[in-house]
Motif scaffolding. Structure first.
Motif: not given
Length: 219
Positions: A175-181, A183-184, A191-194, A204-209
């Motif tokens: 998650i870190g690299p995507m957040r640093d890039a 990503q919302t 992306a985690l679900d995919r 399933k993943w949610t924004a809150k999780q």
């Protein structure tokens, strides 16, 4: 003329100062003198101790007994436990040929009946004491059981929390690299679900999780 030496007792200094218990004893004694005593009668002396009934070495009781032996007056108490809580001590007094005992609340009781009553009262006190100790022991045991249960629950909760933090540290590598890039949170969840990365509960993943994982990783 019938003579009496009146003896009263309370257990604590507070009771002695406030009069708690004394009024009731004096009332019972007055009722006895008015309704049951031979007439005429007189009070040869009045004595009062502020001391436990379990302690039979009481100065005012000694003085009352001495006056009874010297004058031939009857020792008058409101209740038998005001004299003593020990059946052996009461029996010893009743065996004294120079003493006569009268209990206001049992005006017709003879020596034999008073002895039986003292023995039953002592037996009841012993039973109550044993029952109280048993109840306290049981309560203490329940407290230990509850305390142990609380400790177990706290350890389990701590383990769950530690597991969540550990999982968050692993997930942060993704998650870190995507957040640093930039990503919302929603995009990261998708992306985690995919990637078929499971949540801690397998859903399933949610924004809150995703936000929770980021918060745990900083704990």
């Amino acid at each position: 003329m019938r003579q009496y030496v009146v003896y009263t007792r309370v257990s604590t200094k507070e009771q002695g100062r406030s009069g708690l218990g004394l009024e009731a004893q004096e009332r019972d004694i007055e009722l006895f003198l008015t309704n049951y005593s031979e007439v005429p009668w007189e009070i040869a002396g009045t004595f009062r101790d502020v001391q436990s009934g379990g302690d039979d070495d009481r100065p005012q009781l000694r003085a009352a007994l001495e006056l009874c032996r010297r004058s031939g007056a009857e020792l008058l108490v409101a209740k038998l436990d005001r004299l003593s809580r020990k059946v052996a001590f009461i029996a010893q007094l009743m065996d004294d040929p120079k003493l006569r005992l009268r209990v206001a609340t049992m005006p017709q009781a003879d020596k034999f009946q008073l002895h039986i009553y003292a023995a039953l009262a002592e037996q009841e006190r012993d039973f109550i004491s044993a029952r109280t100790k048993t109840a306290l022991k049981a309560a203490k045991a329940r407290g230990k059981a509850l305390g142990g249960l609380r400790d177990t629950t706290m350890r389990r909760n701590a383990a769950i929390q530690q597991k969540a933090v550990s999982e968050a540290q692993i997930l942060l590598q993704i998650i870190g690299p995507m957040r640093d890039a930039g990503q919302t949170l929603e995009a990261i969840a998708a992306a985690l679900d995919r990637m078929e990365v499971a949540t801690s509960r397998g859903g399933k993943w949610t924004a809150k999780q995703v936000s929770r994982v980021l918060a745990r990783s900083r704990s």
